[in-house]
Design an enzyme around this catalytic site. Structure first.
Site, PDB file in Angstrom:
ATOM      1  N   LYS A  19       0.838  -1.207   0.000  1.00  0.00           N
ATOM      2  CA  LYS A  19       0.000   0.000   0.000  1.00  0.00           C
ATOM      3  C   LYS A  19       0.866   1.249   0.000  1.00  0.00           C
ATOM      4  CE  LYS A  19      -3.273   2.433   3.057  1.00  0.00           C
ATOM      5  NZ  LYS A  19      -4.364   2.658   2.098  1.00  0.00           N
ATOM      6  N   TRP A 570     -18.383  -9.046   6.610  1.00  0.00           N
ATOM      7  CA  TRP A 570     -17.080  -8.383   6.593  1.00  0.00           C
ATOM      8  C   TRP A 570     -16.305  -8.581   7.882  1.00  0.00           C
ATOM      9  CZ3 TRP A 570     -18.217  -3.097   3.774  1.00  0.00           C
ATOM     10  CH2 TRP A 570     -18.542  -3.377   2.433  1.00  0.00           C
ATOM     11  N   CYS A 652     -23.429  -1.776  -2.925  1.00  0.00           N
ATOM     12  CA  CYS A 652     -22.513  -1.370  -3.995  1.00  0.00           C
ATOM     13  C   CYS A 652     -21.866  -2.577  -4.646  1.00  0.00           C
ATOM     14  CB  CYS A 652     -21.446  -0.425  -3.458  1.00  0.00           C
ATOM     15  SG  CYS A 652     -20.456  -1.068  -2.109  1.00  0.00           S
ATOM     16  N   GLU A 674     -24.261   1.680  -6.282  1.00  0.00           N
ATOM     17  CA  GLU A 674     -23.188   1.971  -7.230  1.00  0.00           C
ATOM     18  C   GLU A 674     -23.749   1.851  -8.634  1.00  0.00           C
ATOM     19  OE1 GLU A 674     -20.589   1.106 -10.328  1.00  0.00           O
ATOM     20  OE2 GLU A 674     -21.751  -0.501  -9.415  1.00  0.00           O
ATOM     21  N   HIS A 703     -14.245   5.737  -6.423  1.00  0.00           N
ATOM     22  CA  HIS A 703     -13.047   4.909  -6.396  1.00  0.00           C
ATOM     23  C   HIS A 703     -12.001   5.388  -7.391  1.00  0.00           C
ATOM     24  CE1 HIS A 703     -16.127   2.302  -4.559  1.00  0.00           C
ATOM     25  NE2 HIS A 703     -15.127   1.935  -3.799  1.00  0.00           N
ATOM     26  N   CYS A 735     -20.576   5.727  -3.331  1.00  0.00           N
ATOM     27  CA  CYS A 735     -20.210   5.121  -2.053  1.00  0.00           C
ATOM     28  C   CYS A 735     -19.699   6.226  -1.141  1.00  0.00           C
ATOM     29  CB  CYS A 735     -19.134   4.041  -2.291  1.00  0.00           C
ATOM     30  SG  CYS A 735     -18.973   2.841  -0.950  1.00  0.00           S
TER      31      CYS A 735
END
Length: 768
Positions: A19, A570, A652, A674, A703, A735
């Site tokens: 990242k 999640w 989404c 979305e 995004h 989102c």
């Protein structure tokens, strides 16, 4: 000898090094060569870790700078024409433009490719696009290059490819493009060339992932699989191909899989145990079985004795040379290393395993098969003690929670009146114009917010100054929304690091980790909490800051909550009771929060369920049971309010066509979706179904760093208005805005409100 193997390893690095490197490249702080050096360092650490934990074959080619499906499209040269790619190979700028779009004004700006969920996981992949006159050619040798890297380290590496049939099934045709299977003969020569190069580089086994074998397939799929693998197996006859399927049982596709002329077949035995029963005694003499007995999608330790009960009869039948032990799927979906959880007590640690520990479990099982259980007797004994301790622990069981969940009845599942009677009451209470504007919840999480939150967590900043800081952030967000002209406001969620973790940290029965990161998409990582026991809410979780936001404005402010299905989906969920029971417990906790928000003066509450579609079983025959308990959980959470309180939800990156009737059964007053990347494509299904309540299709792709112009968003709103009646249409981003920067969000949201006003004026004029 039995081979200890792996299907894939987390690519983000133990401390999210990928990242850091990728985002530095995006900011211009790293040159392409520097990014490649950092990526190679992560790959090397991953390979050596797997070897040191006892694997006989490490996986290679599974690493990605963004997404492995995108990597496959790049390998095949399947670059949409809008990116202007003409070179022999795909450069990094083109690669990331496909993933994220290209920012800027004028001709240089270009939107990203569509993104959606990877089967029933929270990982997102870039959807391949197939254009008219689509052509394929080898445009990246990434998998060959990475095999050479591993080989240079002296490792026995197994390259991983996404298989040609699954690649085509996961893609979509655009602009009247070709049907996927018509492209098979175009992609196969590229795969053949890659296999030849891998064999020349010294590869003995190549893993070809075909997860679509676990789906309900069209009739022509069987023939496509047969044709594809006849050709690929003839390309390099001495190269062993392992076809890997996961996430679901093969069922009727088992016959197709067994008929493939390949050397190996991987079965996910955490989700497809019945496949093993059906295959016993029918394994062709040439076929090696890869046995996925270690769960690649959860964090609980494997019951090694139970796994050996599965493996040993197959070992006796086939012999060690034809058995591989493996995780059920790639370990992409688990955190890297449990040893980084320094704050975890010894009891909890003894119950859990992350990717590194799961690799060790695979190696232990392989040693037990070859040397007998006595060869790993101490490990098996310690594992058995941990299994028994977890099952009996008081940290898991709460009789009060079980009693409340068992008392749920129909009264808890229904609003007092149907939507058609609620809607006028809500519109009168909220005073909204046609095409009301709102956002989905979060606003940018600036470095200042993250630093301040981290300082508070470490105890370096006291509660009072931290609360003052949060209120200052809410002041700014509310002021901006009022000045921009939004109709329904949010507080911006500056207190929340993650939409699931924030609530998990306040609910009994959840455990939040410190370094349990997994990749969601690209450089975006999430830290799923662990549901280890019965769930209850000890006190309100979001009321204070949300009601403060409402006190700053006369416009309605939405309370923002995460729904029970998403909280379960999640998280790493306990595996000792049905998911439906866990979801019901979470739903009751969320219901208490919804009612407290209403009591504090909120007239709109959003209960987000972005994972609702994702959680659906991959096989149609299994879906009814899931959909019943998922709808029940949402309605438990949301049905305790008055009729004039508006319940929103958000979903989404999902295909809803098949379950719109179920989405309607949620009985939410407003659903936001979305829709911008697909240019409102999914709304055709909403119109055909005549969805009964209000819809907010996203018109701003959050995004991507690209700022969509007013005209573009207005066009999307007008497209939406052709599918949804004006009086039931909302305007919002796709989102939450947490991952975006303020310099992107401010102009994009101003454009959104301008587009809504222009569309409102135009549509109202057309009605007159």
């Amino acid at each position: 000898m039995t081979l200890a193997t792996n299907l894939g390893f987390p690519r983000i690095g133990a401390r999210r090094e990928l990242k850091e490197a990728v985002e530095a490249y995006w900011r211009g702080g790293l040159e392409p060569a520097e990014l490649e050096i950092r990526a190679a360092e992560i790959r090397k650490r991953n390979w050596l870790l797997q070897r040191d934990e006892g694997l006989d074959q490490v996986s290679c080619g599974d690493f990605s700078l963004y997404d492995h499906v995108l990597d496959t499209a790049v390998m095949l040269g399947a670059v949409p024409s809008r990116y202007g790619w003409k070179a022999e190979t795909v450069d990094l700028d083109t690669y990331f433009a496909m993933a994220r779009g290209r920012a800027g004004n004028g001709r240089g700006a270009v939107p990203a490719m569509e993104m959606t969920k990877w089967f029933d996981t929270n990982y997102h992949f870039i959807v391949p696009e197939f254009e008219p006159d689509q052509r394929f050619r080898l445009a990246s040798t990434k998998v060959v290059d990475e095999f050479a890297e591993a080989r240079a380290l002296g490792l026995d590496a197994r390259p991983v490819l996404l298989g040609p049939v699954s690649f085509l099934l996961l893609g979509k045709s655009v602009e009247n493009g070709p049907r996927p299977f018509s492209l098979l003969d175009g992609v196969l020569p590229v795969y053949e060339e890659v296999l030849r190069r891998l064999r020349a580089a010294g590869a003995r086994w190549v893993q070809v992932d075909e997860p679509c074998l676990g789906l309900d397939l069209p009739d022509e799929a069987g023939a496509a699989y047969g044709r594809a693998y006849r050709r690929l197996s003839e390309t390099a006859p001495d190269l062993n191909l392992l076809v890997a399927s996961y996430f679901s049982e093969l069922r009727e596709n088992l016959e197709t899989a067994l008929a493939l002329p390949v050397a190996g077949l991987h079965l996910d035995l955490t989700r497809g145990r019945e496949d093993l029963r059906r295959i016993r005694g029918r394994v062709p003499d040439h076929l090696t079985l890869s046995m996925g007995v270690v769960d690649g999608r959860n964090v609980w330790r494997t019951d090694l004795a139970a796994a050996l009960e599965i493996l040993e009869p197959v070992m006796d039948e086939l012999g060690g040379g034809r058995v591989m032990v493996a995780p059920s799927c790639s370990l992409l979906h688990t955190p890297v290393d449990l040893d980084l959880e320094k704050d975890l007590d010894s009891e909890l640690r003894s119950w859990m395993a992350f990717a590194r520990q799961k690799v060790g479990e695979v190696a232990t099982l392989a040693r037990a098969l070859d040397g007998g259980r006595e060869a790993v007797g101490d490990v098996l004994a310690e594992n058995a003690r941990a299994m028994e301790a977890r099952a009996a622990s008081e940290r898991i069981h709460d009789p009060r929670v079980k009693e409340r969940a068992g008392a749920v009845d129909e009264d808890l599942l229904r609003r007092a009146r149907p939507y058609t009677e609620r809607a006028p009451l809500q519109h009168a209470a909220l005073g909204l114009p046609p095409l009301p504007t709102t956002t989905v919840g979060s606003f940018p999480q600036t470095s200042e917010i993250r630093r301040t939150r981290a300082a508070h967590r470490r105890g370096e900043l006291g509660d009072e100054p931290y609360e003052a800081f949060l209120r200052g952030q809410v002041d700014e967000v509310v002021r901006f929304q009022e000045e921009t002209g939004f109709d329904v406001l949010v507080h911006g969620e500056p207190e929340r690091s993650d939409m699931v973790e924030y609530f998990a940290e306040q609910l009994h029965g959840f455990l939040a980790t410190t370094n349990g990161w997994v990749q969601s998409y690209g450089s975006r990582c999430v830290k799923p909490p662990v549901i280890l026991g019965d769930v209850r809410r000890p006190q309100p979780m979001s009321v204070e800051l949300t009601s403060y936001a409402q006190s700053l404005t006369d416009r309605p402010v939405k309370g923002m909550l995460t729904g029970p299905v998403t909280m379960v989906q999640w998280s790493f969920v306990r595996d000792d009771q049905p998911r439906s029971e866990t979801a019901r417990q979470v739903a009751l906790a969320i219901r208490d929060e919804v009612c407290d928000l209403e009591a504090a003066g909120l007239r709109a509450v959003q209960v987000d369920e972005p994972a609702f579609r994702e959680g659906m079983p991959l096989r149609r025959a299994d879906r009814d049971v899931y959909l019943r308990w998922a709808v029940e959980a949402f309605r438990i959470a949301s049905s305790g309010v008055r009729d004039d309180t508006q319940i929103h939800t958000h979903m989404c990156y999902s295909e809803f066509n098949e379950i719109l009737d179920t989405i309607a059964e949620l009985d939410a007053d407003v659903i936001s979706l979305e829709a911008s990347r697909s240019r409102m494509e999914l709304l055709g299904a909403f119109a055909q179904f005549e969805y009964p309540s209000e819809v907010g299709p996203g018109v701003y792709d959050i995004h991507s760093p690209r700022i969509p112009p007013v005209d573009e968003m207005e066009d999307l709103i007008l497209r939406a208005a052709r599918a949804v009646p004006l009086e039931r249409l909302w305007v919002n981003p796709d989102c939450g805005l947490k991952t975006r920067k303020w310099e992107e969000v401010r102009p994009a949201l101003r454009n959104l409100v301008k587009a809504a006003r222009r569309a409102r004026k135009r549509l109202e004029a057309e009605k007159m």
